[in-house]
Design a protein around this motif. Sequence first.
Motif, PDB file in Angstrom:
ATOM      1  N   ASP A 178     -13.611   5.238   0.226  1.00 18.91           N
ATOM      2  CA  ASP A 178     -14.411   4.879   1.358  1.00 18.91           C
ATOM      3  C   ASP A 178     -15.869   4.375   1.010  1.00 18.91           C
ATOM      4  O   ASP A 178     -16.304   3.673   1.523  1.00 18.91           O
ATOM      5  CB  ASP A 178     -14.572   6.196   2.336  1.00 18.91           C
ATOM      6  CG  ASP A 178     -15.278   5.963   3.673  1.00 18.91           C
ATOM      7  OD1 ASP A 178     -14.951   4.651   4.205  1.00 18.91           O
ATOM      8  OD2 ASP A 178     -16.255   6.527   3.955  1.00 18.91           O
ATOM      9  N   SER A 209     -16.178   1.425   3.202  1.00 14.62           N
ATOM     10  CA  SER A 209     -17.691   1.192   3.837  1.00 14.62           C
ATOM     11  C   SER A 209     -18.198  -0.074   3.920  1.00 14.62           C
ATOM     12  O   SER A 209     -18.819  -0.669   4.676  1.00 14.62           O
ATOM     13  CB  SER A 209     -18.748   2.184   3.449  1.00 14.62           C
ATOM     14  OG  SER A 209     -18.718   1.926   1.833  1.00 14.62           O
ATOM     15  N   GLY A 232      -5.792   5.832   2.020  1.00 11.32           N
ATOM     16  CA  GLY A 232      -6.236   5.839   3.582  1.00 11.32           C
ATOM     17  C   GLY A 232      -4.971   5.984   4.408  1.00 11.32           C
ATOM     18  O   GLY A 232      -5.235   6.715   5.488  1.00 11.32           O
TER      19      GLY A 232
END
Length: 604
Positions: A336, A341, A310
């Motif tokens: 993610d 998420s 990230g």
Amino acid sequence: MANKLVEMIPAQARRYGAREAYRFCWRKDGEWLSTSWEEFALQVEVAAKALAMLGLMEKDTIAICSPNTPQVLITEFGAFKNRLASIPLYSSSSQAQFDFIVNDGGAKVLFVGDRHQYPLAYNHWKNNPGHVTKIVIFKNDGLELFDDDTVSIFWDDFVRLGMEAPDEIVREVAARQERGLPDDMATLIYTSGTTGEPKGVCITHSNYDAAMEMHLRLLRTVTDRDLSMAFLPMSHILEKAWCLFCLTKGVAIAVNYDPRLIQDTIHEVHPNLMCCVPRFWEKVYAAVREKISLMGKVQRMMVSLAIKTGYRRNIGYVREGRKVPRLLEMQYRFWDRKIFSKLKLAIGIPDPNFFPTAGAPLSDRICTFLRSVGIDVIVGYGLSETTATVSCFPQYHYEIGTVGLPLPGISVRIDGNGEILVKGPTVTPGYYNNPDANAKAFTDDGYFRTGDAGYLTPSGALVLTERVKDLFKTSNGKYVAPQMLESRLAENKYIDEVAVIGDRRKYVTALVVPNLSQLRRWAAKEGLDGLDTAELVSDPRTVAFVMGQISSLQKDLAEYEKIKKITLLPNHFSIMNGEVTNTMKVRRPIVARRYAREIEAMYE
């Protein structure tokens, strides 16, 4: 010609009609009810007529002391239509604060939220006969008025006044709108006052107009399909100006009534925009760190790899406006889906846009972490005197460690003593009825003295170092910035609040309010669970443990900056006792006086 804020709600009602303008829920486990733009415009029109019915004249002031409710917005927009200024007060204000601000601002009608603020207004009316003509209470939840109260009415009665207003009142409100001028005062907002009495900051319609125009040009990713949560108090300039921007842009607002319930309401609403103070993200970061610490070795390695991925994508490429390599993009989407998420959903923001964050320093470590996992905090800087934003992160090329670039149209320069000076159309024309304060606050060429120290990077970004009056010098002649230390320590899960001490002292110390729930878990493992709070925080083993946590956070600091001794306090710093402001900034002179014995003991 009417001012822009006066025309805004009717214009949005014509544009959006039955679409949602705001939603609200009075109580925990209650139902969130939506209000359309058409209904909102009608509510504002009725409030405007009701204010005129109460005998208020152009240029009068009203005061609003309430938790966040739609009535705050309705009343303020009704006031704008009458060329009135509103004075926002924190719902947690003490009687002394309430009395000073209402008297100084000359408010004739007082609006209060519920049973907690009603006594403030009632006592003020009793002790200041003839000054206040009416008290309006927003929430009628079985509240009984005091026996001799002849001045108070509930919101429904206020609305009825507006609904039954005769034609001449309608014509008068319309005439007032037309007579409105850009330099009319819209808001009289009182500074928290870390030293001395609060000062009334005049914010004009032209100040707001300029702020809205600057943000419309800057915040391109905001659309009228977004949903913002009003979490910070609407009496705080950041939330107030942000709500006005959202309404200008057509963004629906979910109004959060009780800030203590934000962990519940954020999961019910799932906002993708929300103004925050760093403390919110510090708690999120501490909770994530704790969860990671409980994972197995393989899981921890996976999380570490995900965060590094990230960082490479969001900080290395997206921040620079560069195209992300295909393989890195695939890796990021994988992490993610698997981790980021789920983290965002656990916080309550599954589809985030961005989150303006200001009011105090946010540590670089937390900022980098949030950006790496796809939570775009927009770090900014501003004051009541500048209608909120002076600077903030741009969409691209932001520099972590700064508070972003000055807004277009805002001139920032650094004075000889390092103080940040600001000039521009969003800067207040001055303090209300306070010529002495105005003389001190502005330079000869019209720059406002912020009281904050900082510097500009080669790229023009602004770096905050400290409040000028908070910087202190040890007896060895070394300058120390206490806020920097305090924000760094706030990353630790065992620490809730810190006041750094050291002015003219041999070394730096700190008063520390521990996170008691976390500390008690540690204590249970150490066999100290039988101690009460006072015994636990004074136990040498506890002090040594927390000092160890602090030492690990200040390894890279210069020796003279490091905290050498601490005292653990059993209670939080108190707004009511004046130890912190309503925005939770430490009032250092008061804390130094109140804890003089504990402080002296650290220097014996």
